[in-house]
Design an enzyme around this catalytic site. Structure first.
Site, short mmCIF file in Angstrom:
data_model
loop_
_atom_site.label_atom_id
_atom_site.label_comp_id
_atom_site.label_asym_id
_atom_site.label_seq_id
_atom_site.Cartn_x
_atom_site.Cartn_y
_atom_site.Cartn_z
N ASP A 191 2.28 1.71 -7.21
CA ASP A 191 0.81 1.41 -7.66
C ASP A 191 0.36 2.09 -9.83
O ASP A 191 -0.98 2.75 -9.29
CB ASP A 191 0.31 0.91 -7.04
N GLY A 196 3.28 -5.44 -6.65
CA GLY A 196 2.02 -6.30 -7.07
C GLY A 196 2.31 -5.82 -8.83
O GLY A 196 1.23 -4.89 -7.87
N HIS A 197 2.32 -6.59 -9.58
CA HIS A 197 2.04 -6.10 -11.00
C HIS A 197 0.80 -7.21 -11.74
O HIS A 197 1.35 -8.28 -11.42
CB HIS A 197 3.39 -6.38 -11.60
N GLN A 240 8.02 -0.38 -7.38
CA GLN A 240 7.69 -0.07 -6.23
C GLN A 240 8.27 1.46 -7.81
O GLN A 240 7.92 1.74 -8.84
CB GLN A 240 8.70 0.76 -5.34
N LYS A 289 2.28 -0.72 -14.19
CA LYS A 289 3.73 -1.31 -14.21
C LYS A 289 3.30 -2.24 -15.35
O LYS A 289 4.01 -2.96 -16.48
CB LYS A 289 5.17 -0.55 -14.17
P1 IMP Z 1 8.63 -2.39 2.08
O1 IMP Z 1 9.16 -2.18 0.37
O2 IMP Z 1 7.75 -2.70 2.70
O3 IMP Z 1 9.87 -1.92 2.97
O4 IMP Z 1 7.81 -0.98 2.31
C1 IMP Z 1 8.32 0.22 2.12
C2 IMP Z 1 7.21 1.28 2.32
O5 IMP Z 1 6.93 1.55 0.62
C3 IMP Z 1 5.64 1.21 2.73
O6 IMP Z 1 5.28 2.89 2.13
C4 IMP Z 1 5.29 -0.08 1.72
O7 IMP Z 1 4.11 1.05 1.39
C5 IMP Z 1 6.13 1.09 0.36
N1 IMP Z 1 5.74 0.10 -0.44
C6 IMP Z 1 6.30 -1.30 -0.93
N2 IMP Z 1 6.10 -1.84 -2.21
C7 IMP Z 1 5.49 -1.16 -2.93
C8 IMP Z 1 4.35 -1.19 -4.14
O8 IMP Z 1 4.73 -1.98 -5.28
N3 IMP Z 1 3.96 -0.87 -4.02
C9 IMP Z 1 3.56 1.09 -3.06
N4 IMP Z 1 3.77 0.98 -1.99
C10 IMP Z 1 5.25 0.09 -2.05
#
Ligand code: IMP
Length: 437
Positions: free
Chosen positions: A13, A40-41, A237, A16
């Site tokens: 977040d 979520g970009h 991420q 990017k």
């Molecule tokens: P998952 O990717 O849904 O398996 O989540 C694993 C961890 O990564 C969790 O703590 C999510 O909140 C975090 N996470 C996954 N994608 C994002 C992102 O795009 N931004 C921020 N945190 C993320």
């Protein structure tokens, strides 16, 4: 022509999407190489999207916001080809929805997308399995089924995009994975309802309009490199959520660091000329896991409100904290950053002083290196340097020299501490609210 990587340097977040959108004005390709709909970009554009980049003479209109989850954020530029690499896990239902919404926003222009043969399919049973296994609540994931989809890939029972091109063998492959999960949860109706033939038919119908776009993207990208095309790799991420180098197990299931470009797009990282880490001027994290500089008082709420720190994908409130230079130095090493883009500097206006973590205290000693081991990190106390704040809003600043003195000093302090140039400073969500240096 360079290949540029834009990588998250904190816990995601960082903004990017906006940087990728800006860099793609001049790019031929924009490539995602990891993750799925957990990303979520967000891009706020002040131009007519259908014309962005095509003529260059577009007239500014009111702002418009786009949220990308699967499609690379370069998609607003007509001349930029978007690639969804093999390292992604793609929910085809979400992809169709996102593509249709984008096509409407682009006034009927079809987004220029190619999808790797090797990208894995994230199918409707994956979020169900994630919930049944409890990882959704234990880790506070995005609940999109990301972990189970990557696990199927590693277990070699996953389905890939290329399987959609072979309808005859598709039911057999679906049957194998469905039988596996249905035998683990015989009592769960939601899972038992899936039937391989019916799911095959639904998938084929759903993907009818983009199946010809499932191709060998490795070849496409190597041809592009050969022809000296400009490529922007868009990380999803971030390094501290990287499966190997992040704060395991509170991480995502893909490679969010520079190596993901090799494994998730088939392009050796050595072909990347510029590696831009993106970091906020403070830090946020969603989901569970250690976060040494987290603020547990009203100042945290203030940052959350001022910075609109609520998830683009799930709407969850983000945990807020001060900038952590120990973590940034670690990420700089992991990713081989050549520069940093600092976002949301405007959010810090109005603070009397701004703490920045330069080291940690751990069991009586001072640590300068980031321990990516949760048991250690959760016991680390940040050692802060307190820098003077500023009151002036930054929205009207167009050059570095327009910034108040204290904001300039804040930027220079970071540069000195992490030994990297800050090539871009963002002072608002809009595409023109940036200071390039
Ligand atoms: P998952 O990717 O849904 O398996 O989540 C694993 C961890 O990564 C969790 O703590 C999510 O909140 C975090 N996470 C996954 N994608 C994002 C992102 O795009 N931004 C921020 N945190 C993320």
């Amino acid at each position: 022509m360079p290949a540029i990587a834009v990588l998250g340097a904190q816990w995601g977040d960082e903004g990017k999407g906006k940087i990728v959108h800006l860099l793609c004005r001049d790019a031929d390709f924009c490539v995602r190489f990891n993750g799925g709909t957990n990303a979520g970009h967000r891009v706020v554009t002040s131009r007519i999207p259908a014309l962005v980049g095509a003529n260059g003479d577009d007239e500014p209109t009111e702002t418009q916001e786009f949220k990308f989850h699967l499609i690379p954020a370069g998609a607003l530029h007509e001349n930029c080809i978007c690639v969804l690499g093999n390292g992604m896990v793609i929910d085809p239902y979400a992809l169709v929805q996102e593509r249709n919404a984008l096509r409407d926003a682009l006034r009927g222009r079809e987004p220029n997308i190619y999808i790797s043969y090797g990208a894995h399919l994230l199918l409707p049973y994956h979020p169900i399995i994630e919930r049944l296994e409890g990882s959704q609540s234990a880790l506070d994931t995005t609940a999109k089924g990301i972990g189970p989809a990557y696990r199927d890939k590693a277990a070699r029972i996953g389905l890939r995009m290329v399987d959609l091109l072979f309808p005859k063998t598709l039911p057999e492959k679906l049957q194998r994975v469905l039988a596996h999960y249905q035998s683990i949860w015989p009592e769960v109706k939601e899972l038992q309802q899936f039937q391989s033939e019916a799911l095959r038919d639904e998938l084929l119908k759903l993907t009818e309009t983009f199946r010809q776009r499932i191709i060998d993207t490795v070849q496409l990208l190597h041809d592009a490199l050969e022809q000296e095309k400009q490529i922007v790799f868009e990380g999803a991420q971030a390094a501290l959520l990287d499966l190997d180098f992040g704060t395991y197990p509170y991480v995502t299931s893909s490679t969010a660091t520079i190596g993901g470009i090799g494994s998730g797009a088939g392009v050796p990282p050595s072909r990347v000329n510029r590696v831009i880490g993106v970091a906020k001027a403070y830090t946020t994290r969603v989901g569970h896991g250690p976060f040494p500089t987290e603020i547990h008082n009203d100042l945290g709420d203030r940052l959350r409100q001022q910075g609109h720190e609520f998830g683009t994908t799930t709407g969850r409130p983000r945990r807020c904290g001060w900038l952590d230079l120990v973590a940034l130095r670690y990420v700089s090493k992991l990713d081989g950053l050549s520069e940093l883009a600092l976002t949301k500097l405007d959010v810090l206006a109005g603070l009397a002083e701004i703490p920045v973590a330069t080291a940690y205290r751990y069991q009586g000693s001072t640590l300068h290196e980031f321990p990516a081991v949760c048991e250690m990190l959760s016991e680390c106390e940040p050692i802060y340097e307190k820098l003077p704040g500023w009151d002036e809003p930054l929205g009207e600043c167009h050059h570095f020299s327009d910034l108040p003195r204290a904001a300039q000093d804040y930027v220079r302090f970071i540069e000195d501490e992490i030994n990297l140039p800050l090539s871009l400073i963002s002072v608002g969500p809009g595409e023109d609210e940036n200071l390039w240096r």
